[in-house]
Motif scaffolding. Structure first.
Motif, PDB file in Angstrom:
ATOM      1  N   LEU A  33       3.971 -14.718   4.854  1.00  0.00           N
ATOM      2  CA  LEU A  33       3.124 -14.165   4.219  1.00  0.00           C
ATOM      3  C   LEU A  33       2.978 -14.473   2.859  1.00  0.00           C
ATOM      4  N   MET A  34       1.962 -14.589   2.068  1.00  0.00           N
ATOM      5  CA  MET A  34       2.065 -14.664   0.560  1.00  0.00           C
ATOM      6  C   MET A  34       1.268 -13.437   0.320  1.00  0.00           C
ATOM      7  N   ILE A  35       2.024 -12.534  -0.530  1.00  0.00           N
ATOM      8  CA  ILE A  35       1.413 -11.218  -0.849  1.00  0.00           C
ATOM      9  C   ILE A  35       1.874 -10.946  -2.458  1.00  0.00           C
ATOM     10  N   GLU A  36       0.723 -10.586  -3.291  1.00  0.00           N
ATOM     11  CA  GLU A  36       0.812 -10.345  -4.650  1.00  0.00           C
ATOM     12  C   GLU A  36       1.225  -9.362  -5.045  1.00  0.00           C
ATOM     13  N   VAL A  37       2.345  -9.060  -5.756  1.00  0.00           N
ATOM     14  CA  VAL A  37       2.904  -7.711  -6.244  1.00  0.00           C
ATOM     15  C   VAL A  37       2.844  -7.863  -7.518  1.00  0.00           C
ATOM     16  N   HIS A  38       2.451  -6.436  -8.290  1.00  0.00           N
ATOM     17  CA  HIS A  38       2.636  -6.306  -9.846  1.00  0.00           C
ATOM     18  C   HIS A  38       2.880  -4.860 -10.053  1.00  0.00           C
ATOM     19  N   ASN A  39       3.785  -4.743 -11.002  1.00  0.00           N
ATOM     20  CA  ASN A  39       4.233  -3.519 -11.512  1.00  0.00           C
ATOM     21  C   ASN A  39       3.174  -2.557 -12.018  1.00  0.00           C
ATOM     22  N   ASN A  40       2.202  -3.175 -12.702  1.00  0.00           N
ATOM     23  CA  ASN A  40       1.107  -2.613 -13.375  1.00  0.00           C
ATOM     24  C   ASN A  40      -0.243  -3.156 -13.024  1.00  0.00           C
ATOM     25  N   ILE A  45       1.334 -19.887   6.793  1.00  0.00           N
ATOM     26  CA  ILE A  45       1.353 -18.642   6.419  1.00  0.00           C
ATOM     27  C   ILE A  45       0.092 -18.086   5.977  1.00  0.00           C
ATOM     28  N   ILE A  46       0.126 -16.679   5.802  1.00  0.00           N
ATOM     29  CA  ILE A  46      -1.180 -16.054   5.572  1.00  0.00           C
ATOM     30  C   ILE A  46      -1.338 -15.318   4.158  1.00  0.00           C
ATOM     31  N   ASP A  47      -2.127 -15.391   3.504  1.00  0.00           N
ATOM     32  CA  ASP A  47      -2.430 -14.675   2.236  1.00  0.00           C
ATOM     33  C   ASP A  47      -3.262 -13.774   2.158  1.00  0.00           C
ATOM     34  N   PRO A  48      -3.089 -12.477   2.441  1.00  0.00           N
ATOM     35  CA  PRO A  48      -4.082 -11.459   2.617  1.00  0.00           C
ATOM     36  C   PRO A  48      -4.425 -10.990   1.438  1.00  0.00           C
TER      37      PRO A  48
END
Length: 212
Positions: free
Chosen positions: A170-177, A142-145
């Motif tokens: 994919l490893m994708i970082e998500v944050h609400n703020n 998997i890829i961590d962009p």
């Protein structure tokens, strides 16, 4: 989610530790989402086996061979092994072999960018890793962009390129703020942008025989 956070500076936010894992467990109970979290020390291995669905070994521990052997012996849970900051493909693969030779065949490799002379981006994403790993091993990659570029606006194009290259996830970082995130805010997508990216990735995945 990273309950334990390895940071370059000892004064930076280090995560919430075991209390953070309990928050992830509560989130799993509420949503059904499985937990992926980074194990930094074998001291916490039993707790991770109890609470975490997929155990991550981070880039800085890729060649912590004692930790790799202990993880391989202690559990059959899948292990997500990130590539070291300056690791060759062969070194990365041999680290995976430490886990598998110790008894756990369930290893997923993660390319998160390598260190080069470029300083504008956090790291340099090596998408050649996808065909190389598929040529040399049977393991999924998997890829961590997010960690690779370190900038949220790089995540979309690099995720698309990774899927086109044939990665398995994919490893994708998500944050609400992201502006108020305690760490890694600049590389995190807001939920709406993440949702839009998933829609944009589907035709690319379809074209290379993958599913989103």
């Amino acid at each position: 989610g990273g309950a334990f956070k390895p940071r370059t500076s000892p004064y930076a936010f280090q995560g919430m530790g075991s209390a953070g894992l309990d928050i992830l467990v509560a989130a799993k109970e509420a949503t059904g989402l499985p937990i992926v979290s980074e194990l930094m020390d074998a001291e916490y291995l039993d707790e991770f086996i109890e609470k975490v669905d997929l155990i991550q070994i981070g880039a800085r521990n890729m060649q912590n061979f004692d930790l790799l052997k202990k993880v391989g012996k202690a559990t059959k849970k899948p292990i997500l092994l990130k590539r070291g900051l300056s690791a060759t493909f062969q070194e990365w693969i041999m680290s995976a072999e430490y886990i598998m030779a110790s008894g756990n065949p369930n290893v997923i490799l993660c390319e998160r960018g390598v260190r080069t002379f470029e300083s504008y981006t956090r790291n340099t994403l090596d998408l050649q890793a996808v065909p190389v790993i598929k040529e040399l091993t049977h393991l999924p990659i998997i890829i961590d962009p997010s960690h690779a570029g370190g900038k949220w606006w790089l995540v979309n194009p690099m995720a698309k390129a990774a899927v086109a290259a044939g990665c398995d996830g994919l490893m994708i970082e998500v944050h609400n703020n992201p502006e108020k995130a305690l760490c890694d805010g600049p590389q995190s997508l807001k939920p709406a942008k993440f949702e839009q990216l998933m829609k944009e990735l589907k035709p690319i995945a379809d074209a290379v025989g993958k599913e989103i």
